[in-house]
Design a protein around this motif. Structure first.
Motif, PDB file in Angstrom:
ATOM      1  N   LYS A  92      36.835  74.209 -39.498  1.00  0.00           N
ATOM      2  CA  LYS A  92      37.467  75.085 -38.357  1.00  0.00           C
ATOM      3  C   LYS A  92      38.642  76.097 -39.104  1.00  0.00           C
ATOM      4  O   LYS A  92      39.056  75.645 -40.063  1.00  0.00           O
ATOM      5  CB  LYS A  92      38.418  73.918 -37.610  1.00  0.00           C
ATOM      6  CG  LYS A  92      39.269  74.631 -36.752  1.00  0.00           C
ATOM      7  CD  LYS A  92      38.459  74.984 -35.421  1.00  0.00           C
ATOM      8  CE  LYS A  92      39.443  75.389 -34.325  1.00  0.00           C
ATOM      9  NZ  LYS A  92      38.738  75.592 -32.909  1.00  0.00           N
ATOM     10  N   VAL A  93      38.678  77.242 -38.721  1.00  0.00           N
ATOM     11  CA  VAL A  93      39.272  78.436 -39.433  1.00  0.00           C
ATOM     12  C   VAL A  93      40.345  79.077 -38.029  1.00  0.00           C
ATOM     13  O   VAL A  93      40.033  79.227 -37.185  1.00  0.00           O
ATOM     14  CB  VAL A  93      38.469  79.529 -40.005  1.00  0.00           C
ATOM     15  CG1 VAL A  93      39.276  80.542 -40.631  1.00  0.00           C
ATOM     16  CG2 VAL A  93      37.403  78.913 -40.760  1.00  0.00           C
ATOM     17  N   VAL A  94      41.465  78.808 -38.533  1.00  0.00           N
ATOM     18  CA  VAL A  94      42.501  79.447 -37.482  1.00  0.00           C
ATOM     19  C   VAL A  94      43.276  80.645 -38.095  1.00  0.00           C
ATOM     20  O   VAL A  94      43.747  80.330 -39.296  1.00  0.00           O
ATOM     21  CB  VAL A  94      43.500  78.255 -37.035  1.00  0.00           C
ATOM     22  CG1 VAL A  94      44.780  78.677 -36.013  1.00  0.00           C
ATOM     23  CG2 VAL A  94      42.716  77.035 -36.320  1.00  0.00           C
ATOM     24  N   PHE A  95      43.636  81.623 -37.319  1.00  0.00           N
ATOM     25  CA  PHE A  95      43.981  82.923 -37.693  1.00  0.00           C
ATOM     26  C   PHE A  95      45.387  82.960 -36.791  1.00  0.00           C
ATOM     27  O   PHE A  95      45.389  83.062 -35.652  1.00  0.00           O
ATOM     28  CB  PHE A  95      43.382  84.106 -37.431  1.00  0.00           C
ATOM     29  CG  PHE A  95      41.941  84.077 -38.159  1.00  0.00           C
ATOM     30  CD1 PHE A  95      41.714  84.395 -39.488  1.00  0.00           C
ATOM     31  CD2 PHE A  95      40.816  83.310 -37.664  1.00  0.00           C
ATOM     32  CE1 PHE A  95      40.615  84.594 -39.917  1.00  0.00           C
ATOM     33  CE2 PHE A  95      39.711  83.232 -38.387  1.00  0.00           C
ATOM     34  CZ  PHE A  95      39.414  83.795 -39.341  1.00  0.00           C
ATOM     35  N   THR A  96      46.681  82.950 -37.540  1.00  0.00           N
ATOM     36  CA  THR A  96      47.714  82.786 -36.889  1.00  0.00           C
ATOM     37  C   THR A  96      48.681  84.144 -37.294  1.00  0.00           C
ATOM     38  O   THR A  96      48.880  84.449 -38.576  1.00  0.00           O
ATOM     39  CB  THR A  96      48.930  81.736 -37.137  1.00  0.00           C
ATOM     40  OG1 THR A  96      48.028  80.535 -36.779  1.00  0.00           O
ATOM     41  CG2 THR A  96      50.115  81.644 -36.210  1.00  0.00           C
TER      42      THR A  96
END
Length: 191
Positions: A92-96
């Motif tokens: 899972k890759v999350v960009f904030t």
């Protein structure tokens, strides 16, 4: 094997996300990649040479981008096979987007490795994996800098590391990690 971590990119989330979806940039960030071809918006195929310890060889694989909500997050599903074994994983890759205009990337996942390549041991695989991730982020930082400069009408040369430079960096990182293990230091001292 569990992997997780974070990295801060010096650019807006939309640009970072677009960069991650560019197969040419992704291939440049993974030294040893011989080819990475976009099949459709969610599927890629590629070949990559990998060396971990004394085990090396070519892998053919597939990458699927699932659960995508651009530019916020996506799930990567990887399946690679070759003479040295196999690797399968989901991450899972999350960009904030941060208040200062940077982008925080968080990643977490699980990778299963089997075959001859698994025989080199968990510590070696873990060390090489961390070094590969570090090199990939360094390369992506440079690619993002060049992409953002081009949007401003400036030209910055983007040159990914060669396989030789990558191998040297990995060897240096792995040696440093192994020398931190008391049992290894003891063996070296005795010898």
């Amino acid at each position: 094997m569990q992997i997780e971590g974070e990295h801060v990119f010096n650019g807006p989330r939309e640009e970072v996300y677009l960069m991650f979806r560019d197969p040419d940039v992704l291939a440049s960030a993974m030294p040893g990649t011989q080819a990475l071809t976009k099949i459709d918006d969610q599927h890629y195929e590629g070949t990559m040479n990998i060396r971990i310890g004394m085990v090396s060889g070519a892998f053919s694989g597939k990458l699927e981008v699932a659960d995508e909500l651009a530019p916020e997050h996506c799930t990567l599903i990887v399946d690679g096979r070759g003479a040295p074994g196999f690797a399968k994983g989901t991450g899972k890759v999350v960009f904030t987007e941060q208040a200062d205009g940077t982008t925080l990337l968080n990643y977490s996942g699980d990778v299963q490795i089997g075959g001859t390549i698994a025989s080199v041991g968990q510590r070696m695989i873990d060390s090489v994996s961390k070094s590969m991730i570090k090199t990939a982020f360094d390369t992506l930082d440079k690619a993002l800098e060049a992409r953002l400069a081009l949007k401003k009408g400036q030209q910055i040369e983007f040159k990914p590391p060669s396989e030789t430079a990558f191998a040297k960096d990995v060897a240096k990182d792995v040696t440093k990690k192994w020398l931190q293990i008391p049992e290894v230091r003891m063996v070296l001292y005795v010898v």
